[in-house]
Design a protein around this motif. Sequence first.
Motif, short mmCIF file in Angstrom:
data_model
loop_
_atom_site.label_atom_id
_atom_site.label_comp_id
_atom_site.label_asym_id
_atom_site.label_seq_id
_atom_site.Cartn_x
_atom_site.Cartn_y
_atom_site.Cartn_z
N GLY A 1 97.56 -25.76 3.64
CA GLY A 1 98.76 -25.90 3.11
C GLY A 1 99.23 -25.10 1.78
N GLN A 2 98.33 -24.00 1.51
CA GLN A 2 98.41 -23.43 0.15
C GLN A 2 98.64 -21.84 0.66
N ALA A 3 98.63 -21.54 1.85
CA ALA A 3 98.38 -20.02 2.32
C ALA A 3 99.94 -19.61 2.25
N ASP A 4 100.17 -18.25 1.85
CA ASP A 4 101.61 -17.83 1.65
C ASP A 4 101.57 -16.35 2.40
N GLU A 5 102.43 -15.72 2.36
CA GLU A 5 102.58 -14.21 2.92
C GLU A 5 101.54 -13.22 2.64
N THR A 6 100.90 -13.63 1.30
CA THR A 6 100.04 -12.51 0.98
C THR A 6 98.61 -12.91 0.70
N SER A 7 98.55 -14.22 0.59
CA SER A 7 97.03 -14.76 0.62
C SER A 7 96.78 -16.09 0.99
N GLY A 8 95.53 -16.45 1.20
CA GLY A 8 95.15 -17.69 1.85
C GLY A 8 94.73 -17.30 3.12
N ARG A 9 93.60 -18.53 3.53
CA ARG A 9 92.95 -18.46 4.83
C ARG A 9 93.99 -19.17 5.72
N VAL A 10 93.93 -18.35 7.13
CA VAL A 10 94.71 -18.82 8.24
C VAL A 10 94.14 -18.46 9.33
N TRP A 11 93.86 -19.60 10.08
CA TRP A 11 93.34 -19.36 11.46
C TRP A 11 94.55 -19.39 12.45
N THR B 1 74.58 -29.29 24.16
CA THR B 1 76.01 -29.10 23.92
C THR B 1 76.09 -27.81 23.17
N ILE B 2 77.10 -27.07 23.62
CA ILE B 2 77.54 -25.93 22.98
C ILE B 2 78.43 -26.22 21.78
N GLN B 3 77.90 -26.20 20.50
CA GLN B 3 78.51 -26.80 19.40
C GLN B 3 79.04 -25.52 18.47
N HIS B 4 80.23 -25.79 18.22
CA HIS B 4 81.14 -24.91 17.09
C HIS B 4 80.51 -25.40 15.89
N LEU B 5 79.92 -24.05 15.03
CA LEU B 5 79.49 -24.42 13.62
C LEU B 5 80.21 -23.97 12.55
N TYR B 6 80.84 -22.69 12.54
CA TYR B 6 81.80 -22.34 11.53
C TYR B 6 82.51 -21.11 12.08
N TRP B 7 83.80 -21.00 11.49
CA TRP B 7 84.86 -19.89 11.50
C TRP B 7 85.39 -19.61 10.23
N GLY B 8 85.32 -18.23 9.70
CA GLY B 8 85.90 -18.00 8.44
C GLY B 8 85.42 -16.80 7.86
N ASP B 9 85.21 -16.64 6.65
CA ASP B 9 84.82 -15.51 5.91
C ASP B 9 83.44 -15.27 6.23
N HIS B 10 82.91 -14.19 6.09
CA HIS B 10 81.43 -13.82 6.24
C HIS B 10 80.29 -14.83 5.80
N ILE B 11 79.63 -15.31 6.53
CA ILE B 11 78.07 -16.04 5.91
C ILE B 11 77.12 -15.40 6.82
N GLU B 12 75.95 -16.12 6.38
CA GLU B 12 74.69 -15.69 7.08
C GLU B 12 74.34 -16.71 8.09
N ALA B 13 74.52 -16.41 9.51
CA ALA B 13 74.65 -17.38 10.57
C ALA B 13 73.31 -18.12 10.53
N SER B 14 72.37 -17.58 10.02
CA SER B 14 70.99 -17.88 10.22
C SER B 14 70.78 -19.03 9.21
N GLU B 15 71.66 -19.33 8.36
CA GLU B 15 71.53 -20.55 7.42
C GLU B 15 72.56 -21.62 7.88
N CYS B 16 72.87 -21.54 9.32
CA CYS B 16 73.66 -22.60 9.74
C CYS B 16 72.97 -23.85 10.60
N GLY B 17 71.73 -23.34 10.79
CA GLY B 17 70.85 -24.29 11.74
C GLY B 17 70.98 -25.76 11.39
N TYR B 18 71.00 -26.04 10.25
CA TYR B 18 70.93 -27.67 9.82
C TYR B 18 72.42 -28.45 10.43
#
Length: 703
Positions: free
Chosen positions: A212-222, A30-47
């Motif tokens: 629910g907390q993002a606004d015009e100038t800040s907050g994480r938005v997908w 299965t092609i499984q989605h693991l993460y989407w957001g600010d930068h991380i180290e992908a090699s540490e997502c194996g678990y």
Amino acid sequence: MPITYLEKENIFEIRTAQSSYVFGINEKGTIQHLYWGDHIEASECGYLLVGRLHSSFDAEIDRETEEYGGWGGCNYAEPALKVSFADGVRDLRLGYKSYRIVSENEIVIRMADAYYPLFVDVHYKVLPAYDLIERYVQVHNGLNESVRIEQIMAAVWTVQALPDYRMTHVTGRWAGEYQLRSTVLSEGKKVLESRRGFTGPHANPWFAIDNGQADETSGRVWFGALGWSGNWKIVAEKTTFGHVRIVGGVNDFDSSFVLAPGEVYASPVFVGGFTSGGFGQMSRNLHQYQNDYVLPTSKLRKVLYNSWEATEFAVTVEGQKELAQQAARLGVERFVVDDGWFGERHSDRAGLGDWYVNAEKFPNGLEELIDHVKGLGMEFGLWVEPESVNPDSDLFRAHPEWVYQFPTREGTQLRNQLLLNLGLPEVKQFVLHFMTTLLTKYDIRFIKWDMNRTVTEPGTMASCQDADGSMWIKHVHHLYDIWSELRGRFPHVEFETCAGGGARIDLGILRYADQAWISDNTDARDRLSIQEGFSYAYSPSVMMCWVTESPHGFNGRSLPLSYRFHSAMMGGLGIGANISKWSTEELDEAKRYVELYKEIRPVILNGDLYRLSSLRDSNVAAYQYNSTERNESIVFTFLQSQHFGSEVRHLLLQDLVSHAAYAVTIDEGEPFVRHGSTLMNLGLAVSLRGDYKSLMIRIKRLD
């Protein structure tokens, strides 16, 4: 590198300037989605890359986060792909097969059914500077028999691990498009869609998700936007295990089709992005993406005049020439004749479909008016509605079988017209032929392409029935073919997309259209709300805005000419009023605004938009446009009404250079100097009093 495959972990990372997008292949294939957001180290997502079981009722929880999957097995979520094989099997078991890196910015993941030679290529194209990923799929039928495609989505986007999920989107109706809405996503599905044959005014294929907390100038938005101009569907589904998956593509309603042996079907493009800079940064990323990658040209919108409100169907060559003289006096660059120039078109009851110049209205041909317009220093443009036909027309009398209809039903007339079945090859050829003839014979530099009805009774005469194809899909593909060919043959002609206002605007049609008509409602106050909602997803560089009459015919509202121009100067500027009735003072004032707009036009159309304040939250709206070099800003501010006496308001500007000095000019006042730090942190003091007042502020860097 934007794309990396970590072989040891069996993980793929797509890395943009500010985000990481990570998925992998688990032990089941299965092609499984693991993460989407600010930068991380992908090699540490194996678990995270493991199958998950809750109970026999939720046997494969990991499938809730599939990158792309078929309907089959234990998958109960909204499917990305649903098919019926010729032997009656409706179960699709897609698993990972291989990957191919096309370039440093593009990767293709190949999936295959466990038994049948049906292949799905999942495409990812990275646009690192804009934190965006373009996605689409191609389905290859390797069988010796046809496969029926019941549902095919362009992409699946997954957002995980938020305590709450809020979805922002737009809704509306004719003359009230692009109204912003937000809703909390609880378990279940939120569906945005159109079943009307085009993109539609009631919803638009764009979404944003936050906590629910993002606004015009800040907050994480997908966020994401689908490029398809027909029936579409976006489904946001929250599971009981806390995932939200967003599936989008061509609407499966009444749209199944057959994929013949050896054939390949490519879905529309569904672009997605992430930002931690709030809704403002989301919009700026989408705007620059459109300006740089989507739109066919980077030309600045010309100031146009459209004669519809002045004459409606009562078009005459002399009347148009008089309007053209007045328009030229204002500094207009493009003169457009709207409906009423062709066939026996004296009202909306007849003539639509007969695309020849009316000899009574233009006894010396259209050339007389075109030459006059060009002699005044303007380009000439025309309105057309090629997909529709009046029953009272020569075209319909000759080809009644060309409209959408079922054999035992009488077609519904909307606006006294029926819709041509553009999916028929002969209809496609008719439209392409008359448009080619029109653009070859006359020196036309602009086409306003309208569509003033939805699709109803989507059938054909019994002898022409095609059970293997989707009429909804064919209509859009042929529309794109026509626009693509016309743009290739006539590169000097610019095109505007219009459908009874803003009902056909999306990232699909914008690959062919230079600009968009976003609403038939030109009331300048209503337009502030419409334009603001539009700007969340789409660039001001395509947004056409007109100055029209006061009091306005739609609301009966009276607004100053300054307010009407300020509202219309926030995109491509047009004038649609009956300027033959304007006073000398009004004409002189309008001329000054047109001259001013031409000066600031590069900042408005190519710069970055910052929504400083909204009438949704207060009685003052303010919008700032920054040049890409950050050396010039334009601010428009609008007061709804004054309460409890005068009040000085401070507008906190954005993205200036803190240490730089700026010359600030409010309307036609004397310039004064402020530093960027002051303008951003203390703000710019402005005073607005009365009802429906507005100001335009120019800010120029001095060093």
